[in-house]
Enzyme design. Structure first.
Site, PDB file in Angstrom:
ATOM      1  N   GLU A  99      22.047   4.835  38.481  1.00  0.00           N
ATOM      2  CA  GLU A  99      21.769   3.591  37.764  1.00  0.00           C
ATOM      3  C   GLU A  99      20.374   3.543  37.170  1.00  0.00           C
ATOM      4  OE1 GLU A  99      23.492   3.766  40.426  1.00  0.00           O
ATOM      5  OE2 GLU A  99      25.343   2.672  40.032  1.00  0.00           O
ATOM      6  N   HIS A 168      29.024  -5.328  48.415  1.00  0.00           N
ATOM      7  CA  HIS A 168      29.763  -5.459  47.166  1.00  0.00           C
ATOM      8  C   HIS A 168      30.087  -6.907  46.864  1.00  0.00           C
ATOM      9  CE1 HIS A 168      30.210  -1.247  48.157  1.00  0.00           C
ATOM     10  NE2 HIS A 168      30.577  -1.016  46.922  1.00  0.00           N
TER      11      HIS A 168
END
Lengths: 369, 395
Positions: A99, A168
């Protein structure tokens, strides 16, 4: 029916129940009658986002997408489904899992004039890219003396899903809100998802674009044609007089479920979907508060330092004399999202809590009169 | 020929030779004629290195010397201004490393993209900026390279494809990969140079960028300016492997004598051709900084003064070119005249910087966004302000 099976597979993979738990209420548009369904097609939010991406990529060859599994895999939430077949691997770029690296790469490309859409498979993963987003994305236009624009759209799903576990299920819109130079947008309906993504792609500012894991399969109609929605304007969901309820993203549906309950009890709440989390649409917000004199914020963001915390401070500071009651704020608890279903539900705001809050505010004010 | 030129030099330097004789000598050898110079051989990783013979000319060397000398004088002036408290905050000086950027520019055009770290004053200069812009920026004045808003670490030049000027160690490396991605996307015949130091070479995002660049054959040249110290930590104390040119694994690399501008030029010409055809390559420039990491660092607690002075005496990049020019018969008086003019330019820039105005308060909210619409941002007191947009800063 390949689409249906693939959606079912998608749901199964992320452990989602096939249907959203909260019933989707028809949308109320300010001042207009409900749109009578002529031959208009209802599509899902992921399809609306895909349409927006496709239309903008076709319109402008500098628009490109990069992220994990956006290409050949079809996008983990199908937003870029099969777009690589139309635009090629360079314009729908499957990145490795890095990322920090690919966010930096997208920003570097944006500095030269490309318009990348960088997808975070989950907005939580973008914490790894925070340095790039904060320093090189948000601040660059200013520190370069206006030389470099960074027209990126950083998009992806956030929020609490269905028992996806703490890492998450982050609701971290507020982590980004202090970054100077970025805009934060949260979509909630099929219509505004498509219209806002189109605007975000066309905007020369960096836009952090929050979708929600549980909203990708909601159905609705999009606006006609090339409709682009303002990135800085809130949406009037339901006009009312008793209380101003400010919300965004999936909590809009939680609020509307509570509103159904409140209507039966004789209340007339005004519901405003913030849409723009940074900057706040103070024009719409203050107009509403001046009318109802009560403000309730319902958000999925954390209590501490959340979007609601900022909004509450702003309302208190600039609209204190217009208030008959202190600002009430329903946010998610400052805990990691537990796996167990009941605990997960207890972490975020539920419709009954919204009903209670409105009743409490209105009765207290009525009693004081 | 050699004997004659030596005596001409001696006499010329002593001022004993009339100008006419000097000029006559120069007419024999044109300053644009090419000649060869031998440099230190390159060390190579997974690639056949170029040979170590570099073609150059007096004209080219003079240009390089002027640029390097200007860089040197500018950084020394910055040192003095910092000590005089006219420059505040962080100030990372490049003196000692001039050959790296000068050699890179000799191999590139302004259509190639350059991005570097916070040690960027000389990159701004070599990419077409002026000493005045750098000085004014360091002093936080509105005439500065970034209008006084960026400071030492944030200088940019869009027209010359100079992308800064980055404060966070290593964060510029993925940006550099992005520049190369855009060049490839737009099918331009150009490369991106992503510069970083030996300290940044241990950043994870460097490997993320290397992987992506290798995967998609992006035309990026990763230049590691190895000055052997990551602030106060020597390379061998920070890196398990300090052969930085090999650390790209599957990506080829070259190690270059970074104190020799001609070696740098040759290696970068080679690298540009390679990158355009094949993809990424790593260049490790063996260089040195005379100053500490920044002006807050004396630079002597982690290395000996002997080491610094030996570098100056034996490998100084500016002195090397000067000696080469004189050895090739270039007029010492011309060098002196050029040096004098550079010093004047730097001194003038300093004075102009001191006299320049600071950015006005209206610029606080200028260009935070691009062409903002319906944006009301809040001030310290809680009132609202509309950010403005004006890339020219005309008011």
């Amino acid at each position: 029916m390949a689409l249906q099976t693939s959606i079912a597979r998608c749901n199964a993979r992320v452990g989602r129940a096939p249907a959203a738990r909260v019933a989707v209420k028809p949308q109320y548009v300010r001042g207009a009658a409900q749109v009578v369904a002529a031959k208009k097609k209802e599509i899902m939010m992921w399809e609306a986002l895909r349409e927006a991406t496709d239309e903008e990529m076709e319109r402008d060859p500098t628009v490109c997408v990069m992220g994990e599994d956006v290409g050949h895999y079809g996008g983990s939430y199908k937003v870029t489904y099969d777009l690589y077949k139309k635009y090629g691997d360079m314009r729908v770029l499957d990145t490795p899992i890095c990322e920090n690296g690919f966010m930096g790469m997208g920003i570097g490309a944006a500095m030269t004039g490309l318009r990348p859409i960088v997808e975070g498979m989950n907005m939580g993963f973008l914490l790894l890219a925070f340095n790039q987003i904060s320093n090189n994305c948000g601040m660059l236009h200013y520190t370069s003396g206006g030389q470099f624009k960074v027209p990126v759209v950083i998009r992806g799903p956030g929020g609490v899903g269905r028992q996806l576990g703490a890492e998450h299920s982050q609701r971290l819109e507020s982590y980004f809100q202090s970054i100077p130079g970025v805009q934060l947008v949260a979509v909630s309906t099929v219509a505004n998802a498509k219209a806002l993504l189109k605007s975000a792609i066309r905007s020369d500012n960096p836009i952090i674009f929050f979708e929600h894991v549980l909203l990708y399969n909601i159905k609705g109609e999009t606006h006609d044609g090339d409709y682009c929605q303002s990135l800085e304007r809130a949406e009037m969901v339901r006009e009312g007089t008793d209380v101003s309820i400010f919300t965004y993203s999936r909590m809009r549906y939680v609020v509307m479920q509570a509103v159904a309950e409140l209507e039966k009890k004789g209340y007339n709440p005004e519901v405003i979907d913030l849409i723009s989390l940074k900057p706040f649409d103070m024009e719409t917000i203050s107009k509403s508060i001046k009318k109802t004199r009560k403000a309730l914020i319902v958000e999925e963001c954390m209590k501490t330092g959340g979007i609601g915390a900022s909004l509450s401070a702003v309302i208190n500071e600039s609209l204190f004399d217009e208030l008959d009651h202190q600002v009430m704020r329903l946010s998610s608890q400052d805990v990691p999202t537990a796996y167990a279903y009941e605990l997960e539900a207890a972490t975020i705001v539920q419709p009954n809590q919204v009903v209670e809050a409105v009743e409490k505010m209105c009765s207290k004010v009525a009693a004081a009169v | 020929m050699a004997l004659r030129s030596a005596s001409t030099q001696l006499l010329g330097r002593a001022g004993l030779l009339p100008a006419a004789v000097c000029n006559a000598f120069h007419r024999c050898m044109s300053t644009s004629d090419k000649f060869s110079v031998e440099v230190l051989p390159f060390k190579a990783h997974r690639i056949e290195p170029p040979n170590n013979v570099v073609e150059t000319s007096i004209d080219e060397l003079v240009g390089m010397y002027e640029l390097m000398y200007k860089m040197r004088r500018m950084e020394i002036a910055a040192d003095m201004m910092y000590k005089a408290k006219l420059i505040r905050g962080f100030c990372h000086l490049y003196d000692g490393q001039e050959a790296v950027m000068t050699g890179i520019e000799a191999a590139l055009t302004k259509e190639d993209a350059v991005i570097t770290s916070y040690r960027d004053h000389c990159q701004h200069l070599s990419r077409g900026g002026t000493v005045k812009e750098v000085m004014a920026e360091l002093m936080g004045k509105r005439d500065g390279a970034s209008k006084g808003l960026g400071g030492s670490m944030h200088m940019y030049n869009r027209q010359a494809n100079f992308y800064g000027g980055n404060g966070i160690v290593g964060a510029q490396i993925p940006l550099g990969a992005g520049l190369a991605f855009a060049l490839k996307y737009q099918k331009k015949p150009n490369v991106a140079i992503a510069m970083y130091g030996d300290g940044a070479a241990n950043q994870g995002q460097k490997y993320e960028a290397l992987n992506m660049a290798g995967l998609w054959n992006l035309p990026v040249i990763f230049v590691c300016e190895n000055n052997h110290y990551g602030m106060g930590t020597a390379e061998w104390r920070a890196a398990k492997s300090s052969t930085f040119y090999t650390r790209g694994d599957y990506i080829p690399g070259l190690k270059v004598d970074g104190m020799d501008v001609l070696a740098v030029k040759k290696s970068m010409e080679f690298a540009k051709a390679y990158a355009l055809e094949h993809g990424p390559i790593i260049m490790e420039m063996d260089t040195y900084r005379y100053h500490g990491h920044s002006m807050s660092d004396p630079g002597s607690t982690y290395r000996t003064r002997d080491e610094i002075s030996t570098m100056r005496q034996e490998r100084d990049p500016v002195e090397r070119v000067r000696k080469l020019l004189l050895a090739k018969g270039y007029d010492a008086a011309a060098i002196k005249a050029m040096e004098k003019s550079v010093k004047k330019e730097v001194d003038t820039a300093v004075e102009e910087g001191k006299a320049a105005a600071t950015p006005p308060n209206e610029w606080l909210w200028r260009n935070v966004y691009v062409a903002p619409a319906n944006m009301d941002m809040r001030t310290v007191e809680g009132t609202y302000v509309q950010p403005t947009y004006d890339p020219t800063y005309s008011s």
